[in-house]
Design a protein around this motif. Structure first.
Motif, mmCIF file in Angstrom:
data_model
loop_
_atom_site.group_PDB
_atom_site.id
_atom_site.type_symbol
_atom_site.label_atom_id
_atom_site.label_comp_id
_atom_site.label_asym_id
_atom_site.label_seq_id
_atom_site.Cartn_x
_atom_site.Cartn_y
_atom_site.Cartn_z
ATOM 1 N N ALA A 1 81.049 32.553 34.756
ATOM 2 C CA ALA A 1 80.266 31.626 35.570
ATOM 3 C C ALA A 1 80.182 30.298 34.833
ATOM 4 C CB ALA A 1 78.867 32.181 35.812
ATOM 5 N N THR A 2 80.292 29.205 35.597
ATOM 6 C CA THR A 2 80.237 27.867 35.029
ATOM 7 C C THR A 2 79.459 26.972 35.968
ATOM 8 O OG1 THR A 2 82.413 28.156 34.033
ATOM 9 C CG2 THR A 2 81.614 25.915 34.218
ATOM 10 N N GLY A 3 78.564 26.154 35.415
ATOM 11 C CA GLY A 3 77.824 25.214 36.239
ATOM 12 C C GLY A 3 76.664 24.613 35.485
ATOM 13 N N VAL A 4 75.684 24.123 36.253
ATOM 14 C CA VAL A 4 74.513 23.487 35.658
ATOM 15 C C VAL A 4 73.238 24.008 36.314
ATOM 16 C CG1 VAL A 4 75.675 21.362 34.953
ATOM 17 C CG2 VAL A 4 74.669 21.519 37.221
ATOM 18 N N VAL A 5 72.196 24.031 35.508
ATOM 19 C CA VAL A 5 70.847 24.361 35.976
ATOM 20 C C VAL A 5 69.942 23.271 35.428
ATOM 21 C CG1 VAL A 5 68.969 26.027 35.948
ATOM 22 C CG2 VAL A 5 71.334 26.838 35.990
ATOM 23 N N GLY A 6 69.446 22.419 36.314
ATOM 24 C CA GLY A 6 68.581 21.337 35.870
ATOM 25 C C GLY A 6 69.249 20.420 34.866
ATOM 26 N N GLY A 7 70.541 20.197 34.996
ATOM 27 C CA GLY A 7 71.253 19.307 34.102
ATOM 28 C C GLY A 7 71.717 19.951 32.814
ATOM 29 N N MET A 8 71.372 21.205 32.578
ATOM 30 C CA MET A 8 71.796 21.921 31.366
ATOM 31 C C MET A 8 72.925 22.875 31.720
ATOM 32 S SD MET A 8 69.903 20.718 28.974
ATOM 33 C CE MET A 8 70.122 21.883 27.652
ATOM 34 N N PRO A 9 73.916 23.034 30.828
ATOM 35 C CA PRO A 9 75.061 23.884 31.170
ATOM 36 C C PRO A 9 74.731 25.376 31.176
ATOM 37 C CG PRO A 9 75.263 23.075 28.927
ATOM 38 C CD PRO A 9 74.061 22.395 29.523
ATOM 39 N N LEU A 10 75.366 26.053 32.107
ATOM 40 C CA LEU A 10 75.401 27.506 32.132
ATOM 41 C C LEU A 10 76.881 27.879 32.179
ATOM 42 C CD1 LEU A 10 73.226 30.031 33.973
ATOM 43 C CD2 LEU A 10 75.697 30.280 34.069
ATOM 44 N N GLU A 11 77.366 28.498 31.113
ATOM 45 C CA GLU A 11 78.771 28.903 31.014
ATOM 46 C C GLU A 11 78.805 30.298 30.414
ATOM 47 O OE1 GLU A 11 81.410 26.133 29.131
ATOM 48 O OE2 GLU A 11 80.243 24.431 29.854
ATOM 49 N N LEU A 12 79.238 31.265 31.196
ATOM 50 C CA LEU A 12 79.230 32.649 30.750
ATOM 51 C C LEU A 12 80.588 33.300 30.925
ATOM 52 C CD1 LEU A 12 75.843 33.815 32.330
ATOM 53 C CD2 LEU A 12 76.289 33.361 29.908
ATOM 54 N N SER A 13 80.981 34.082 29.942
ATOM 55 C CA SER A 13 82.124 34.979 30.038
ATOM 56 C C SER A 13 81.544 36.367 30.244
ATOM 57 C CB SER A 13 82.938 34.921 28.746
ATOM 58 O OG SER A 13 83.926 35.925 28.748
ATOM 59 N N VAL A 14 81.989 37.058 31.287
ATOM 60 C CA VAL A 14 81.373 38.328 31.671
ATOM 61 C C VAL A 14 82.417 39.436 31.611
ATOM 62 C CG1 VAL A 14 80.097 39.534 33.480
ATOM 63 C CG2 VAL A 14 79.797 37.070 33.193
ATOM 64 N N THR A 15 82.070 40.534 30.943
ATOM 65 C CA THR A 15 82.944 41.701 30.885
ATOM 66 C C THR A 15 82.153 42.939 31.235
ATOM 67 O OG1 THR A 15 82.506 41.947 28.511
ATOM 68 C CG2 THR A 15 84.479 40.722 29.131
ATOM 69 N N ARG A 16 82.863 43.936 31.725
ATOM 70 C CA ARG A 16 82.232 45.220 32.025
ATOM 71 C C ARG A 16 83.021 46.312 31.331
ATOM 72 N NH1 ARG A 16 78.500 47.566 35.187
ATOM 73 N NH2 ARG A 16 77.968 45.627 36.248
ATOM 74 N N ALA A 17 82.295 47.207 30.667
ATOM 75 C CA ALA A 17 82.906 48.345 29.990
ATOM 76 C C ALA A 17 82.099 49.585 30.353
ATOM 77 C CB ALA A 17 82.923 48.125 28.481
ATOM 78 N N GLU A 18 82.471 50.707 29.762
ATOM 79 C CA GLU A 18 81.733 51.944 30.035
ATOM 80 C C GLU A 18 80.263 51.785 29.701
ATOM 81 O OE1 GLU A 18 83.488 55.233 28.059
ATOM 82 O OE2 GLU A 18 85.472 54.864 28.915
ATOM 83 N N THR A 19 79.972 50.948 28.728
ATOM 84 C CA THR A 19 78.582 50.771 28.305
ATOM 85 C C THR A 19 77.816 49.795 29.192
ATOM 86 O OG1 THR A 19 79.277 49.062 26.758
ATOM 87 C CG2 THR A 19 79.089 51.302 25.900
ATOM 88 N N GLY A 20 78.439 49.177 30.171
ATOM 89 C CA GLY A 20 77.734 48.292 31.077
ATOM 90 C C GLY A 20 78.274 46.880 31.081
ATOM 91 N N LEU A 21 77.400 45.950 31.412
ATOM 92 C CA LEU A 21 77.746 44.540 31.577
ATOM 93 C C LEU A 21 77.425 43.770 30.294
ATOM 94 C CD1 LEU A 21 78.389 42.333 33.872
ATOM 95 C CD2 LEU A 21 75.914 42.035 33.914
ATOM 96 N N ARG A 22 78.338 42.868 29.895
ATOM 97 C CA ARG A 22 78.071 41.991 28.756
ATOM 98 C C ARG A 22 78.394 40.563 29.163
ATOM 99 N NH1 ARG A 22 80.490 42.066 22.559
ATOM 100 N NH2 ARG A 22 79.060 40.460 21.780
ATOM 101 N N ALA A 23 77.487 39.645 28.829
ATOM 102 C CA ALA A 23 77.677 38.217 29.117
ATOM 103 C C ALA A 23 77.515 37.439 27.817
ATOM 104 C CB ALA A 23 76.671 37.744 30.144
ATOM 105 N N ARG A 24 78.453 36.496 27.588
ATOM 106 C CA ARG A 24 78.406 35.654 26.393
ATOM 107 C C ARG A 24 78.672 34.223 26.796
ATOM 108 N NH1 ARG A 24 82.463 38.753 22.478
ATOM 109 N NH2 ARG A 24 83.467 39.153 24.453
ATOM 110 N N GLY A 25 77.975 33.287 26.150
ATOM 111 C CA GLY A 25 78.192 31.880 26.421
ATOM 112 C C GLY A 25 76.924 31.072 26.288
ATOM 113 N N LEU A 26 76.676 30.199 27.283
ATOM 114 C CA LEU A 26 75.512 29.310 27.274
ATOM 115 C C LEU A 26 74.621 29.577 28.478
ATOM 116 C CD1 LEU A 26 77.287 25.912 26.493
ATOM 117 C CD2 LEU A 26 75.992 27.323 24.877
ATOM 118 N N VAL A 27 73.325 29.649 28.239
ATOM 119 C CA VAL A 27 72.315 29.657 29.300
ATOM 120 C C VAL A 27 71.350 28.539 28.958
ATOM 121 C CG1 VAL A 27 70.427 30.919 30.387
ATOM 122 C CG2 VAL A 27 72.542 32.117 29.821
ATOM 123 N N ALA A 28 71.229 27.568 29.843
ATOM 124 C CA ALA A 28 70.392 26.392 29.598
ATOM 125 C C ALA A 28 70.792 25.708 28.295
ATOM 126 C CB ALA A 28 68.912 26.761 29.586
ATOM 127 N N GLY A 29 72.096 25.677 28.019
ATOM 128 C CA GLY A 29 72.600 25.013 26.834
ATOM 129 C C GLY A 29 72.422 25.783 25.549
#
Length: 195
Positions: free
Chosen positions: A98-126
């Motif tokens: 996911a890529t975009g902005v929330v209130g002018g701050m970046p949100l950029e996430l790399s998302v993967t799914r494995a047997e253990t569930g969902l993992r997200a890495r990157g920026l939330v609100a910068g």
């Protein structure tokens, strides 16, 4: 502070929550007992309450209206757009991120799914973020908050720290979120749980 439904997102949107509930406010059991099947709730030991209705493709509360829409022409994925606490949300969620902005701050996430569930890495609100969600745990850093929650029945319970002392928190995630794409789900968690 309005209690149910309230979306008090101090979260990645930068708004501050109101004071702790008054003595005559509903107890924890009352709050969770009154929760509908599509309701997201975060309740802290200090009295902070975050609540929103999760509908198919939409997060809706008195102070938030964010939806998941088909993408703009020529783009893949889904558009996550709306307004939350007077902050514009404009994020494009694809299969792997996911890529975009929330209130002018970046949100950029790399998302993967494995047997253990969902993992997200990157920026939330910068802020650097790395979080995991599965059937047993909700852990990691989301925005400027860290979570160490373990599932207990319907809830995830444990400690949250947002730059200060850790305190107890309980999170209820509605089953409806499981039908969302991984990237849209990771974005929604970033909005609701980041600070």
């Amino acid at each position: 502070m309005r209690l149910l439904p309230v979306l008090c997102l101090s979260l990645s949107l930068g708004a501050a929550c109101g004071p702790a509930p008054a003595a005559d406010s509903p107890a924890r059991e009352d709050i969770f007992g009154a929760a509908g099947p599509g309701e997201f709730i975060l309740l802290t030991a200090t009295g902070e309450l975050v609540s929103a209705d999760i509908e198919p493709g939409r997060v809706l509360g008195p102070d938030v209206d964010v939806g998941v829409y088909p993408p703009d022409s020529g783009r893949g994925g889904q558009a996550v757009r709306g307004v939350a606490f007077n902050q514009a949300v404009s994020v494009t969620a694809t299969g792997q991120g996911a890529t975009g902005v929330v209130g002018g701050m970046p949100l950029e996430l790399s998302v993967t799914r494995a047997e253990t569930g969902l993992r997200a890495r990157g920026l939330v609100a910068g802020a650097l973020s790395d979080y995991r969600l599965d059937e047993r745990q909700l852990t990691g850093v989301i925005g400027r908050c860290s979570y160490e929650l373990t599932r207990s029945g319907r809830y995830y319970e444990g400690a949250r720290s947002c730059g200060g002392q850790p305190h107890q928190v309980t999170v209820l995630l509605p089953r409806g979120l499981s039908s969302w794409s991984d990237a849209a789900l990771a974005t929604t968690l970033g909005l609701l749980l980041g600070a």
